[in-house]
Write a protein that holds these residues in place. Structure first.
Motif, PDB file in Angstrom:
ATOM      1  N   UNK A   1      26.566  36.993  39.928  1.00  0.00           N
ATOM      2  CA  UNK A   1      26.598  36.968  38.474  1.00  0.00           C
ATOM      3  C   UNK A   1      27.312  38.190  37.898  1.00  0.00           C
ATOM      4  N   UNK A   2      27.058  39.367  38.484  1.00  0.00           N
ATOM      5  CA  UNK A   2      27.722  40.581  38.022  1.00  0.00           C
ATOM      6  C   UNK A   2      29.226  40.510  38.252  1.00  0.00           C
ATOM      7  N   UNK A   3      29.633  39.927  39.381  1.00  0.00           N
ATOM      8  CA  UNK A   3      31.063  39.756  39.627  1.00  0.00           C
ATOM      9  C   UNK A   3      31.664  38.788  38.607  1.00  0.00           C
ATOM     10  N   UNK A   4      30.897  37.758  38.265  1.00  0.00           N
ATOM     11  CA  UNK A   4      31.335  36.777  37.265  1.00  0.00           C
ATOM     12  C   UNK A   4      31.534  37.450  35.903  1.00  0.00           C
ATOM     13  N   UNK A   5      30.572  38.282  35.499  1.00  0.00           N
ATOM     14  CA  UNK A   5      30.687  39.005  34.231  1.00  0.00           C
ATOM     15  C   UNK A   5      31.876  39.963  34.238  1.00  0.00           C
ATOM     16  N   UNK A   6      32.088  40.642  35.379  1.00  0.00           N
ATOM     17  CA  UNK A   6      33.175  41.615  35.487  1.00  0.00           C
ATOM     18  C   UNK A   6      34.534  40.940  35.305  1.00  0.00           C
ATOM     19  N   UNK A   7      34.691  39.738  35.869  1.00  0.00           N
ATOM     20  CA  UNK A   7      35.964  39.021  35.722  1.00  0.00           C
ATOM     21  C   UNK A   7      36.187  38.606  34.275  1.00  0.00           C
ATOM     22  N   UNK A   8      35.117  38.152  33.617  1.00  0.00           N
ATOM     23  CA  UNK A   8      35.232  37.810  32.200  1.00  0.00           C
ATOM     24  C   UNK A   8      35.604  39.033  31.373  1.00  0.00           C
ATOM     25  N   UNK A   9      34.980  40.168  31.683  1.00  0.00           N
ATOM     26  CA  UNK A   9      35.258  41.389  30.929  1.00  0.00           C
ATOM     27  C   UNK A   9      36.708  41.834  31.116  1.00  0.00           C
ATOM     28  N   UNK A  10      37.213  41.668  32.327  1.00  0.00           N
ATOM     29  CA  UNK A  10      38.600  42.055  32.588  1.00  0.00           C
ATOM     30  C   UNK A  10      39.555  41.246  31.709  1.00  0.00           C
ATOM     31  N   UNK A  11      39.292  39.947  31.599  1.00  0.00           N
ATOM     32  CA  UNK A  11      40.138  39.105  30.759  1.00  0.00           C
ATOM     33  C   UNK A  11      39.937  39.447  29.285  1.00  0.00           C
ATOM     34  N   UNK A  12      38.669  39.677  28.879  1.00  0.00           N
ATOM     35  CA  UNK A  12      38.384  39.991  27.477  1.00  0.00           C
ATOM     36  C   UNK A  12      39.017  41.320  27.060  1.00  0.00           C
ATOM     37  N   UNK A  13      38.971  42.314  27.939  1.00  0.00           N
ATOM     38  CA  UNK A  13      39.589  43.618  27.625  1.00  0.00           C
ATOM     39  C   UNK A  13      41.101  43.474  27.464  1.00  0.00           C
TER      40      UNK A  13
END
Length: 501
Positions: free
Chosen positions: A237-249
């Motif tokens: 789940x943390x890896x999933x959030x990190x990938x979303x954050x990378x795209x959002x940033x």
């Protein structure tokens, strides 16, 4: 100490049994006498184990085409026929178009964007804005067709550089081109394929929807939201959030750049159009056109707009490797229509019935989102002879529509000829609905169809696509990775250059 624990246990066990009995009752008791019939399923889980296209259609024999039940304590209804799906999401769309609560998605969207938003005023405004933008999209003389045509040129140019005879993963190449199309539409420009930032976004986009290592954990997290806090699920789940954050940033950086250079008289892309609406649109709508919503909408376009097209193309190649005669038919059609120096345009699509039939048959055979994006009732609804209470999850079984033997002869067979009439002309079927129907139908449908046409035709125009000689067998086409999207397992192909006739 032990006596203290004994006292706690003595008082806790009646509470635990009571809680269990309450949950058991909730699982057993249907919410209304006219709720659609269906199996009780397993305690707590309900019919969760039946939520697969083929399994759900098997229940029709006992319960009819509209199946009701509980899934993780939530009232759930599955529609297995096209007519029911169409009427529910179109005629009753105003009250069957909310979204059920899904903690994992809510964590990454924070309620912004379109995918997870209820069918409320902001949702309607954003859909209207998006629909209007795509329908009349013109950016500095560029439109979606010309963007796809240009990207096709870069796509073929990149493939020409590949070492001949070396097996490659075409799915990665498909993500390159589809991400670039969305980049051009939303940001106003494309990226070089070897750009470091671009490659990070591409890789994150792929892993979000189909990282084979994390898929089993994330599927369970989506069903049981609390698992996202418990090892080993929390790591995925943390890896999933990190990938979303990378795209959002990445998106936020581009929005900030657009704000610095914004010119209302020179709207170049989706972000500019949104900023113009934000500043000069009706005053009553401006609170709904804020920066957070813009970031959410652009991320929706990046993720939904790349995943569907890329995986449709990947499935198309895998299926056609099993049916090479159709590759030859497609290439013959291309060669008969296009001269060596002639530019492929969207107008050629009407003159390429076999190519269109192959694309539509791929969409029918491999339903990317078997149950579509789930809907939810915003109030009690009378549908057919049934009553669907407020907050009922309603899913359309798109897999069942695409495999209905009453509509499709031998539906499990790949047969593009089913989409051609007696004169050999292509027939667009209303029963092929990979983008859904109704008020929440995918906004990017037109973009996806143009992309798939341009990239698939361009690929077969310039290359023969052959199986990987180092693989023991052809790509798997009956199984894949199922998280949000049904995607093929990784496979490689060999490209052989060909000269158009």
């Amino acid at each position: 100490m032990w006596s203290f624990l004994y006292l706690i246990a003595q008082y806790l066990w009646p509470f635990a049994i009571t809680l269990f009995l309450i949950k058991l009752y909730q699982w057993w008791e249907f919410p209304h006498p006219r709720f659609p019939p269906g199996p009780r399923g397993l305690p707590i889980f309900g019919i969760a184990n039946k939520m697969a296209g083929e399994k759900m259609t098997e229940l029709e024999k006992d319960y009819g085409s509209i199946v009701g039940g509980k899934m993780i304590g939530m009232n759930t209804v599955v529609l297995n026929r096209f007519e029911d799906i169409h009427d529910a999401f179109t005629k009753h769309g105003s009250v069957i178009s909310d979204r059920p609560p899904m903690h994992v998605f809510n964590d990454v969207t924070q309620g912004f964007g379109l995918v997870e938003k209820n069918y409320n005023i902001p949702c309607k405004l954003h859909r209207k804005f998006g629909s209007s933008f795509f329908k009349g999209y013109l950016c500095s003389g560029m439109n979606i067709e010309s963007i796809c045509a240009d990207e096709s040129h870069y796509f073929i140019e990149d493939l020409m550089k590949q070492k001949q005879g070396m097996p490659i993963d075409l799915r990665l190449k498909f993500f390159n081109v589809t991400v670039n199309v969305i980049s051009h539409i939303t940001l106003g420009h494309r990226f070089d394929y070897d750009d470091t930032t671009f490659q990070k976004i591409v890789k994150s986009s792929i892993k979000i929807f189909g990282d084979s290592k994390d898929v089993p954990f994330m599927v369970l997290c989506m069903v049981f939201g609390s698992l996202r806090y418990i090892p080993p699920f929390c790591y995925a789940y943390q890896r999933y959030l990190a990938m979303h954050k990378e795209i959002q940033d990445f998106i936020q950086q581009k929005i900030d750049e657009h704000k610095k250079h914004f010119d209302p008289d020179n709207v170049k892309d989706f972000i500019d159009a949104f900023l113009k609406e934000q500043k000069f649109g009706p005053l009553k709508n401006q609170p709904h056109f804020n920066n957070a919503e813009l970031g959410g909408l652009v991320k929706d376009l990046y993720l939904a707009g790349t995943e569907t097209s890329s995986n449709t193309l990947a499935w198309a190649i895998a299926i056609l490797l099993h049916n090479p005669d159709y590759i030859k038919k497609m290439q013959q059609e291309i060669d008969n229509l296009l001269g060596p120096d002639e530019q492929l345009t969207l107008s050629h699509r009407d003159l390429m019935p076999m190519s269109c039939a192959i694309i539509q048959e791929v969409m029918r055979c491999r339903t990317l989102v078997p149950f579509g994006v789930p809907h939810c009732t915003s109030e009690d609804v009378d549908f057919r002879q049934y009553r669907l209470p407020k907050n009922t999850l309603v899913s359309g079984n798109l897999w069942a529509v695409h495999n209905n033997p009453e509509v499709w002869d031998k539906p499990h067979e790949f047969n593009p000829y089913r989409h051609l009439d007696e004169d050999g002309k292509f027939v667009a079927s209303p029963h092929v609905i990979p983008f859904g129907v109704g008020l929440r139908r995918c906004l990017g449908e037109r973009i996806a169809k143009i992309e798939i046409f341009f990239f698939l035709v361009s690929l077969f125009r310039y290359f023969n696509v052959l199986p990987d000689p180092t693989a023991k067998k052809l790509p798997e086409i009956d199984k894949g990775l199922q998280m949000i999207v049904f995607s093929p397992h990784t496979y490689k192909v060999v490209l052989q250059k060909r000269l158009p006739a």
